[in-house]
Design a protein around this motif. Sequence first.
Motif, PDB file in Angstrom:
ATOM      1  N   THR A 178      35.124  87.941  17.786  1.00 19.68           N
ATOM      2  CA  THR A 178      36.226  88.746  18.310  1.00 19.68           C
ATOM      3  C   THR A 178      36.074  90.243  18.047  1.00 19.68           C
ATOM      4  N   ILE A 179      35.516  90.615  16.900  1.00 19.70           N
ATOM      5  CA  ILE A 179      35.423  92.050  16.584  1.00 19.70           C
ATOM      6  C   ILE A 179      34.493  92.783  17.549  1.00 19.70           C
ATOM      7  N   PRO A 180      33.263  92.286  17.821  1.00 18.36           N
ATOM      8  CA  PRO A 180      32.438  92.961  18.829  1.00 18.36           C
ATOM      9  C   PRO A 180      33.109  92.998  20.203  1.00 18.36           C
ATOM     10  N   ALA A 181      33.831  91.923  20.569  1.00 15.65           N
ATOM     11  CA  ALA A 181      34.503  91.905  21.872  1.00 15.65           C
ATOM     12  C   ALA A 181      35.624  92.943  21.920  1.00 15.65           C
ATOM     13  N   MET A 182      36.362  93.108  20.828  1.00 18.50           N
ATOM     14  CA  MET A 182      37.414  94.128  20.781  1.00 18.50           C
ATOM     15  C   MET A 182      36.832  95.526  20.926  1.00 18.50           C
ATOM     16  N   LYS A 183      35.748  95.787  20.241  1.00 11.86           N
ATOM     17  CA  LYS A 183      35.101  97.097  20.343  1.00 11.86           C
ATOM     18  C   LYS A 183      34.588  97.337  21.762  1.00 11.86           C
ATOM     19  N   LYS A 184      34.126  96.285  22.404  1.00 13.37           N
ATOM     20  CA  LYS A 184      33.558  96.405  23.740  1.00 13.37           C
ATOM     21  C   LYS A 184      34.588  96.869  24.761  1.00 13.37           C
ATOM     22  N   VAL A 185      35.847  96.408  24.619  1.00  8.44           N
ATOM     23  CA  VAL A 185      36.871  96.811  25.594  1.00  8.44           C
ATOM     24  C   VAL A 185      37.555  98.114  25.216  1.00  8.44           C
ATOM     25  N   GLY A 186      37.229  98.693  24.039  1.00  8.27           N
ATOM     26  CA  GLY A 186      37.740 100.022  23.728  1.00  8.27           C
ATOM     27  C   GLY A 186      38.537 100.179  22.459  1.00  8.27           C
ATOM     28  N   TYR A 187      38.769  99.093  21.723  1.00 12.08           N
ATOM     29  CA  TYR A 187      39.474  99.249  20.454  1.00 12.08           C
ATOM     30  C   TYR A 187      38.577  99.981  19.459  1.00 12.08           C
ATOM     31  N   PRO A 188      39.133 100.923  18.687  1.00 10.83           N
ATOM     32  CA  PRO A 188      38.347 101.559  17.625  1.00 10.83           C
ATOM     33  C   PRO A 188      37.879 100.510  16.614  1.00 10.83           C
ATOM     34  N   PRO A 189      36.702 100.692  16.030  1.00 11.32           N
ATOM     35  CA  PRO A 189      36.181  99.689  15.092  1.00 11.32           C
ATOM     36  C   PRO A 189      37.133  99.346  13.958  1.00 11.32           C
ATOM     37  N   HIS A 190      37.775 100.357  13.348  1.00  9.64           N
ATOM     38  CA  HIS A 190      38.651 100.050  12.219  1.00  9.64           C
ATOM     39  C   HIS A 190      39.855  99.227  12.667  1.00  9.64           C
ATOM     40  N   PHE A 191      40.334  99.458  13.903  1.00 12.46           N
ATOM     41  CA  PHE A 191      41.465  98.693  14.411  1.00 12.46           C
ATOM     42  C   PHE A 191      41.035  97.266  14.715  1.00 12.46           C
ATOM     43  N   ALA A 192      39.837  97.099  15.287  1.00 12.20           N
ATOM     44  CA  ALA A 192      39.320  95.766  15.585  1.00 12.20           C
ATOM     45  C   ALA A 192      39.189  94.950  14.310  1.00 12.20           C
ATOM     46  N   GLY A 193      38.619  95.561  13.266  1.00  9.93           N
ATOM     47  CA  GLY A 193      38.488  94.861  12.001  1.00  9.93           C
ATOM     48  C   GLY A 193      39.839  94.522  11.396  1.00  9.93           C
ATOM     49  N   ALA A 194      40.792  95.439  11.509  1.00 18.57           N
ATOM     50  CA  ALA A 194      42.119  95.218  10.937  1.00 18.57           C
ATOM     51  C   ALA A 194      42.844  94.071  11.627  1.00 18.57           C
ATOM     52  N   VAL A 195      42.716  93.993  12.949  1.00 23.15           N
ATOM     53  CA  VAL A 195      43.364  92.899  13.686  1.00 23.15           C
ATOM     54  C   VAL A 195      42.846  91.553  13.195  1.00 23.15           C
ATOM     55  N   GLU A 196      41.522  91.438  13.082  1.00 20.58           N
ATOM     56  CA  GLU A 196      40.932  90.170  12.660  1.00 20.58           C
ATOM     57  C   GLU A 196      41.334  89.829  11.225  1.00 20.58           C
ATOM     58  N   ALA A 197      41.299  90.820  10.338  1.00 17.19           N
ATOM     59  CA  ALA A 197      41.648  90.562   8.941  1.00 17.19           C
ATOM     60  C   ALA A 197      43.102  90.125   8.806  1.00 17.19           C
ATOM     61  N   THR A 198      43.999  90.814   9.516  1.00 22.77           N
ATOM     62  CA  THR A 198      45.418  90.489   9.413  1.00 22.77           C
ATOM     63  C   THR A 198      45.705  89.105   9.978  1.00 22.77           C
ATOM     64  N   ALA A 199      45.107  88.804  11.130  1.00 21.16           N
ATOM     65  CA  ALA A 199      45.309  87.484  11.716  1.00 21.16           C
ATOM     66  C   ALA A 199      44.731  86.392  10.818  1.00 21.16           C
ATOM     67  N   SER A 200      43.598  86.685  10.188  1.00 20.13           N
ATOM     68  CA  SER A 200      42.933  85.671   9.371  1.00 20.13           C
ATOM     69  C   SER A 200      43.692  85.364   8.089  1.00 20.13           C
TER      70      SER A 200
END
Length: 689
Positions: free
Chosen positions: A286-308
Amino acid sequence: MTSTDIASDTTSDDRPELTPEQLAEIERKYDPETAFRPTGPILGAIISALLVAMSVYHIYAGGFGLIRELLHRGIHISFVLGLVFLLFGWRRAPSTDLPARAWWRVGGIPILDMVFAVLAVASAMYLPLLPPEALAVRVGNPSQLDVFMGTALLILTLEATRRSVGPTLPLIALVFVLFALFGPWAPGLLKHGGTSWLGLINHLYMTNQGIYGIAIGVMAKYVFLFIVFGVLATRIGLGQLFIDIAMVIAGRYSGGPAKVAIFSSAFMGTISGSSIANTVTTGALTIPAMKKVGYPPHFAGAVEATASTGGQITPPILGAAAFIMVEYLEIPLRDVLAAALFPAMLHYFGIFIMVHLEAKRLGLRGLKASELPKMGVVLRQHWLSIIPLVLLVYMILNGWTPDYAAVYGIFACIVVGVLNPVNRLTFVDLWNALAAGAKNTLAVGAAAATVGVIVGVVTLTGVGFRLGYVVVQTANDIGGVLGGFWPFNFFGVGQWSLFISLILIAIACIIMGAGIPTTATYIILVAVAAPALAVQEVQPLVAHFFVFYYGVLADITPPVALAAYAAAGIAGANPFKTGNTAFRLGIAKALVPFVFVYSPSLLLVADGFTWSAFAITLTGAALGIASLGVAFSGFLLTPLPRIQRWWVGLVAFLFIAPGLVTMAVGVALLAPVVALQIRAWTSDPAAAA
C-alpha cells in the motif's frame, strides 16, 4: 502542508520497491521482538526443532491434554526463556551474518548463553515438578534450594526480557522489586512495611501471584495458539485475500491506495495482533501505491502505521489483551470481542475521514481498473482460506473455549492448505510456520513473565490501591481549583475529577507504552487504573478497555512510535514526521475511550446497555470523530481558514459525552461552518475537491 512541502517530500517516489529481505530487515530494525541472531546450520536445525516442539506441545495441551495449570505454565516458561537465550544475543546482532568462529561460541551462540538457557529451563521446571504435597508445605517456608531456583528464575526472566523486548520493562520490574524490599523508606502514601528477599521470592516464585501468574497463564493457554493460527492463516493465503478484497472495495476511489491500506489493515487485524508486523505486511503493497498516486511519503507511511495499530483492537485476535480481560473480569471471550467491535470501527472511520479529506485536498486519483484485481479471480483463488477464520469465530460465538477454538482453527488451516491448489501447504511449509509461530511468541512470553514480577509486587505491597488513591486525590484537587473559575464551574468537582483522572491515566499509558509492549502496559496500568476508576464508579470492563486503548496508541505516538518508524522505513520518509502525522491520523483512537467511559453503551455488553443509548452514542461519536478529522485536515468542501479549524476542533469535544442535547448543540455550532463551506464551494467550485 504547502505545495512546496509536498514537492520536497516526494523526492523519494522513485525508490524501487523493497524486496522481502529488505522488508524483513525493517521489521527487525524497529521491532526488537524479531531481532533474532544468526545461528549455524546444525544449531539452527536443533532450534527449529525445539520451536516446532513448542508449537506441537501447545496444540496438544490446548486441544487434547489435561495438564496441571502450574506444570503447563512451567513448560511454557521453560520453552520461552530457554529459546530466548539461544535466539537473542546480549546485544542486538548488527546483521544476519554468522559471526566469526571463536572458542567461546558454538554455531554463533556463546557457551554462556547456552548455560543460561539450561539454568532457565531447570529453574522454571523445578517448582512444577515438585510433588503437590511437598509444594503445599513449602509455600511460605521455602528451602534454600527453593530460594536459589527462584532467584535464578527472577534474574534470568529480567535478562531474557531485556534481550527480547528492550531495557524499559525489566528496569520497571527492578524498581518494583526494590520498592518491595525498601518499603519502609518509600515516600508518603507509598510507604509500607517492606519484605525480605526470602519473602519476596516466596511470593513471586512459590505462589501463582508472580512469575507463574495470570499473565504467563494467558500466554500459555490462549495467546500462543492464536499467534500460530495467525501465521498459518497468512501462509494459506488469507492475508492476500484481505489485501485483494480491500483493493477491489476501495482502490478505485479518490486516494484509493490509502483507503486500501485502511481496509486491508482492518482485515489483517482480525488475524494479526502485532502493529509492526501488520505495518510491514500490508505496507509493502500500500505505501508504494499511495506514493504513486501522489501522497507524500511521510503521509503514506503514517496512514499505514495508524491503520495497522488497529489490529490490536480488532476482533477476534486483539493481541493478548482480550484473553487477559477474560481472566481478570471472568467474562466470556465473545463478550470482550463484542465490546471491542464498534470502538475498532470508529478508529478506522476516523482514519478514513482524514484520508478522504487529504485526497480531496490534494486532488489525488484512485487506482485504474488495470491496476486492480478482479473480484472473481480473487475469490476463485483464495476463498478456501477464509474457512478457518469463519470456523474460529463461529466456535467462539457459540461458547467454545478460546484455546479449543484456536486449535481447531489451526487444524482447519492445515486442511485448507493441503487442499488448496493455489497456496499448497507442504510439510516444509507447515514445519516453518509452526517454527515461526513459536518464534513470534518468545518476546511476548518473556514480557509476560516480567509483568508477573510487577503484578506480584503490587499484590504483595498493595501499591496499586495506593497509586490509585494518589491519582484520584490529584484529580480531586485539580478539579476543585478548576471548579472555582468560569466557565469551568458549569461542571461539578466530581465531573472534573473523573475527566482529569482519565487524562492522567491516558498520559501514563502513552508514556509506559512508549517503551514496553502493549499487553505489558495494559496489565501494569490496569492495576492502578482499575482501583482509581472504580472510585469514580467506572465499570471494570470500561476501565480495562480505556487502559488498553491508550496503551495501543503508544505505537504511533512520538518519540517512540515503532509502527510509524517501520512504515517510514518502507516509505523512505522522515520517521519523526511520519510519527507526528500518524498520531494526527489516529486522534480518533484518543477520543473513543473517553466516549465509552461517559457512555458505556458503545461497548454493547456493558451494564445498563440499551439500543437507544447505543444509537445516540455511536452517532455522536461519529460526528465528533468526523469533526476532528475536518479540523486536523483543514478541509471539508474547500480549505478551512484557521479560525474555522479551531472552532470545529473545539466543538468536536462536545461529543465526548454523547447525548441528544450535546449533539443538538454541537450540530448547531457546526452549522455556520458548514454553511460557509457550501457558499465557498458553490461560488468557486475550482477550489473544491
